[in-house]
Design a protein around this motif. Structure first.
Motif, PDB file in Angstrom:
ATOM      1  N   LYS A  86     -52.540   0.679  11.246  1.00 40.05           N
ATOM      2  CA  LYS A  86     -52.161  -0.367  10.296  1.00 40.05           C
ATOM      3  C   LYS A  86     -52.923  -0.200   8.981  1.00 40.05           C
ATOM      4  N   GLU A  87     -54.212   0.100   9.098  1.00 40.67           N
ATOM      5  CA  GLU A  87     -55.043   0.273   7.901  1.00 40.67           C
ATOM      6  C   GLU A  87     -54.612   1.493   7.093  1.00 40.67           C
ATOM      7  N   ALA A  88     -54.037   2.486   7.770  1.00 42.13           N
ATOM      8  CA  ALA A  88     -53.620   3.721   7.093  1.00 42.13           C
ATOM      9  C   ALA A  88     -52.279   3.578   6.385  1.00 42.13           C
ATOM     10  N   GLY A  89     -51.671   2.398   6.451  1.00 37.25           N
ATOM     11  CA  GLY A  89     -50.415   2.180   5.752  1.00 37.25           C
ATOM     12  C   GLY A  89     -49.224   1.908   6.648  1.00 37.25           C
ATOM     13  N   LYS A  90     -49.459   1.850   7.948  1.00 38.95           N
ATOM     14  CA  LYS A  90     -48.401   1.541   8.934  1.00 38.95           C
ATOM     15  C   LYS A  90     -47.436   2.728   9.077  1.00 38.95           C
ATOM     16  N   ASP A  91     -46.467   2.570   9.975  1.00 39.30           N
ATOM     17  CA  ASP A  91     -45.440   3.583  10.227  1.00 39.30           C
ATOM     18  C   ASP A  91     -46.064   4.939  10.571  1.00 39.30           C
ATOM     19  N   CYS A  92     -47.084   4.921  11.428  1.00 43.34           N
ATOM     20  CA  CYS A  92     -47.752   6.163  11.784  1.00 43.34           C
ATOM     21  C   CYS A  92     -48.455   6.014  13.130  1.00 43.34           C
ATOM     22  N   ILE A  93     -49.011   7.119  13.614  1.00 45.88           N
ATOM     23  CA  ILE A  93     -49.781   7.136  14.859  1.00 45.88           C
ATOM     24  C   ILE A  93     -51.230   7.471  14.528  1.00 45.88           C
ATOM     25  N   ARG A  94     -52.134   6.758  15.132  1.00 42.55           N
ATOM     26  CA  ARG A  94     -53.541   7.110  15.071  1.00 42.55           C
ATOM     27  C   ARG A  94     -54.060   7.226  16.504  1.00 42.55           C
ATOM     28  N   THR A  95     -54.952   8.172  16.710  1.00 42.96           N
ATOM     29  CA  THR A  95     -55.483   8.419  18.046  1.00 42.96           C
ATOM     30  C   THR A  95     -56.991   8.236  18.059  1.00 42.96           C
ATOM     31  N   THR A  96     -57.531   8.008  19.239  1.00 47.20           N
ATOM     32  CA  THR A  96     -58.972   8.040  19.428  1.00 47.20           C
ATOM     33  C   THR A  96     -59.302   9.243  20.290  1.00 47.20           C
ATOM     34  N   ASP A  97     -60.541   9.702  20.213  1.00 46.95           N
ATOM     35  CA  ASP A  97     -60.965  10.728  21.159  1.00 46.95           C
ATOM     36  C   ASP A  97     -60.769  10.197  22.571  1.00 46.95           C
ATOM     37  N   PRO A  98     -60.437  11.057  23.515  1.00 43.51           N
ATOM     38  CA  PRO A  98     -60.332  10.594  24.903  1.00 43.51           C
ATOM     39  C   PRO A  98     -61.585   9.818  25.301  1.00 43.51           C
ATOM     40  N   VAL A  99     -61.379   8.735  26.031  1.00 41.93           N
ATOM     41  CA  VAL A  99     -62.501   7.867  26.352  1.00 41.93           C
ATOM     42  C   VAL A  99     -63.578   8.608  27.139  1.00 41.93           C
ATOM     43  N   ASP A 100     -63.197   9.648  27.875  1.00 40.48           N
ATOM     44  CA  ASP A 100     -64.178  10.429  28.624  1.00 40.48           C
ATOM     45  C   ASP A 100     -65.157  11.139  27.691  1.00 40.48           C
ATOM     46  N   LEU A 101     -64.649  11.546  26.523  1.00 35.00           N
ATOM     47  CA  LEU A 101     -65.455  12.339  25.598  1.00 35.00           C
ATOM     48  C   LEU A 101     -66.696  11.587  25.147  1.00 35.00           C
ATOM     49  N   GLN A 102     -66.602  10.255  25.101  1.00 36.14           N
ATOM     50  CA  GLN A 102     -67.719   9.456  24.619  1.00 36.14           C
ATOM     51  C   GLN A 102     -68.752   9.166  25.699  1.00 36.14           C
ATOM     52  N   THR A 103     -68.413   9.487  26.959  1.00 41.39           N
ATOM     53  CA  THR A 103     -69.316   9.119  28.038  1.00 41.39           C
ATOM     54  C   THR A 103     -69.793  10.292  28.882  1.00 41.39           C
TER      55      THR A 103
ATOM     56  N   CYS B 131     -42.789   1.188  12.809  1.00 45.14           N
ATOM     57  CA  CYS B 131     -43.654   0.867  13.943  1.00 45.14           C
ATOM     58  C   CYS B 131     -44.969   1.626  13.803  1.00 45.14           C
ATOM     59  N   SER B 132     -46.076   0.975  14.137  1.00 44.17           N
ATOM     60  CA  SER B 132     -47.394   1.622  14.161  1.00 44.17           C
ATOM     61  C   SER B 132     -47.829   1.792  15.608  1.00 44.17           C
ATOM     62  N   VAL B 133     -48.572   2.883  15.848  1.00 46.80           N
ATOM     63  CA  VAL B 133     -48.939   3.224  17.228  1.00 46.80           C
ATOM     64  C   VAL B 133     -50.419   3.578  17.308  1.00 46.80           C
ATOM     65  N   GLY B 134     -51.072   3.040  18.332  1.00 51.32           N
ATOM     66  CA  GLY B 134     -52.426   3.458  18.689  1.00 51.32           C
ATOM     67  C   GLY B 134     -52.377   4.177  20.018  1.00 51.32           C
ATOM     68  N   LEU B 135     -53.018   5.345  20.093  1.00 50.37           N
ATOM     69  CA  LEU B 135     -52.907   6.200  21.278  1.00 50.37           C
ATOM     70  C   LEU B 135     -54.271   6.687  21.731  1.00 50.37           C
ATOM     71  N   THR B 136     -54.498   6.634  23.022  1.00 53.82           N
ATOM     72  CA  THR B 136     -55.726   7.182  23.595  1.00 53.82           C
ATOM     73  C   THR B 136     -55.414   7.772  24.963  1.00 53.82           C
ATOM     74  N   THR B 137     -56.369   8.552  25.497  1.00 52.96           N
ATOM     75  CA  THR B 137     -56.168   9.265  26.764  1.00 52.96           C
ATOM     76  C   THR B 137     -57.413   9.189  27.625  1.00 52.96           C
ATOM     77  N   TYR B 138     -57.201   9.214  28.920  1.00 54.99           N
ATOM     78  CA  TYR B 138     -58.283   9.233  29.904  1.00 54.99           C
ATOM     79  C   TYR B 138     -57.984  10.337  30.911  1.00 54.99           C
ATOM     80  N   LYS B 139     -59.016  11.099  31.284  1.00 58.06           N
ATOM     81  CA  LYS B 139     -58.817  12.212  32.208  1.00 58.06           C
ATOM     82  C   LYS B 139     -59.567  12.061  33.524  1.00 58.06           C
ATOM     83  N   GLY B 140     -60.118  10.888  33.753  1.00 56.78           N
ATOM     84  CA  GLY B 140     -60.755  10.647  35.038  1.00 56.78           C
ATOM     85  C   GLY B 140     -62.114  11.287  35.205  1.00 56.78           C
TER      86      GLY B 140
END
Length: 283
Positions: free
Chosen positions: A247-264, A217-226
Motif C-alpha cells: 500500500k505504501e509503495a503505491g498499491k496495485d503491486c506485490i510486496r514480500t517479506t523474507d521467509p519467516v524461517d530466515l529470521q529465526t 489489488c495490493s498483495v502481501g506475501l510471505t513463506t514458511y518452510k518448517g
C-alpha cells in the motif's frame, strides 16, 4: 397440496412462529448445540403440514434452523430434512455468505494445520493477503450492491486462479487470503502476478450503465518452510506487514517479506547470508 397449504396458512402460521422466534431465539442462541443443560424444545402441532410445505416456508422466511418432528409413521424424509438442515448450518459456519469462499474461521483452522504439516515435512507453505485498493470509493460512488458485485467477481477470479488444494478465503470486508501449499516465495509471487494482471483487465459498469470503472489489488506475501518454530498469528503478521508495504509503495503491486524461517534460523550456520536467502527463496 404443499403450495396450497402454504398459501392458505402462511400468514397466520408465520405470524405466530416469528413472534416465538423474536421472543426466544436470540442471536446468542443461534447455532448452539441442540442438547444443553437447561434448554427446552416447544412443539407446535401443524395439522396438514407436509415436509414439502415446511421446506417452502423455511426457505422463504429463514426458518431453516427450526426442526420438524413427524406425527405419523415413515419419518425417514424428516430425518433427511434434519440432516440437510445440519449440513447447511455446518457449511454456513465456515463459509462467507456473499462470496461462498471460506471465512476467517476456516482460514485460521487450515493455516494452523498447514504450519504443522510444514514443520513435519519441511515443505514450504506460502501465505498471501490481498486487499482491494480504494474499495470504499466504489461503495461510496456506485453503492453497496455494486461493491458486492466486485467482491463476488474477485472471489470467483481468485478461485479460478488457485489450485484445488489451496485455500481461498474472505477474511475481512475487502480482504482475502490464499494459503498456497507446497509452494515457495518465487513461484507464489509468479502466480499472484498473473492474478493481478487479470484484475487490471476486469471492467465494471456503473449501475446506470453509463460509465465503466476498473479496480486494483495490493498483495502481501510471505513463506514458511518448517525450519523453525512458528505461531499462526506471527505468520499472518508477516503477510500483513508485506501488504502494508504494498500500500505504501503505491498499491496495485506485490510486496514480500523474507521467509519467516530466515529470521529465526541459528547464526551458527556456515552459509553466507545471501546464499542462505537463495536457499529459502530460490532467487
Amino acid at each position: 397440496m404443499s403450495a396450497e397449504y402454504v398459501a392458505e396458512n402462511e400468514a397466520s402460521l408465520l405470524e405466530e412462529m416469528l413472534s416465538v422466534k423474536d421472543r426466544f431465539c436470540t442471536p446468542e442462541s443461534s447455532g448452539c448445540e441442540i442438547l444443553t443443560e437447561d434448554g427446552l424444545a416447544v412443539l407446535r402441532l401443524c395439522p396438514g403440514m407436509t415436509l414439502e410445505a415446511w421446506e417452502i416456508l423455511a426457505e422463504r422466511h429463514g426458518l431453516n434452523d427450526w426442526m420438524t418432528v413427524p406425527l405419523r409413521k415413515g419419518d425417514l424424509p424428516h430425518l433427511r430434512h434434519v440432516q440437510a438442515v445440519l449440513d447447511k448450518l455446518s457449511y454456513e459456519t465456515e463459509h462467507d455468505p456473499l462470496t461462498g469462499l471460506s471465512n476467517r474461521r476456516a482460514f485460521e483452522r487450515l493455516l494452523d494445520q498447514e504450519i504443522e504439516r510444514s514443520k513435519r515435512g519441511k515443505t514450504p507453505v506460502s501465505l498471501a493477503i490481498l486487499d482491494l485498493d480504494d474499495f470504499k470509493v466504489i461503495n461510496d460512488t456506485w453503492g453497496h450492491l455494486k461493491g458486492d458485485e466486485v467482491l463476488i467477481d474477485i472471489a470467483d477470479l481468485l478461485s479460478r486462479n488457485s489450485r484445488r488444494y489451496d485455500l481461498v478465503a474472505r477474511i475481512g470486508g475487502e480482504e482475502f487470503a490464499i494459503i498456497i501449499s507446497g509452494v515457495g516465495l518465487f513461484k507464489a509471487e509468479q502466480m499472484l502476478n498473473r492474478f493481478l494482471d487479470q484484475v487490471r483487465e476486469m471492467e465494471f459498469t456503473s449501475p446506470d450503465g453509463r460509465e465503466k470503472f476498473n479496480i486494483s489489488c495490493s498483495v502481501g506475501l510471505t513463506t514458511y518452510k518448517g525450519l523453525a518454530e512458528l505461531e499462526m498469528n506471527n505468520f499472518i503478521e508477516h503477510a500483513d506487514k508485506a501488504l502494508y508495504e504494498a500500500k505504501e509503495a503505491g498499491k496495485d503491486c506485490i510486496r514480500t517479506t523474507d521467509p519467516v524461517d530466515l529470521q529465526t534460523v541459528t547464526k551458527q550456520t556456515l552459509v553466507h547470508a545471501n546464499e542462505k536467502k537463495f536457499l529459502f527463496t530460490g532467487k
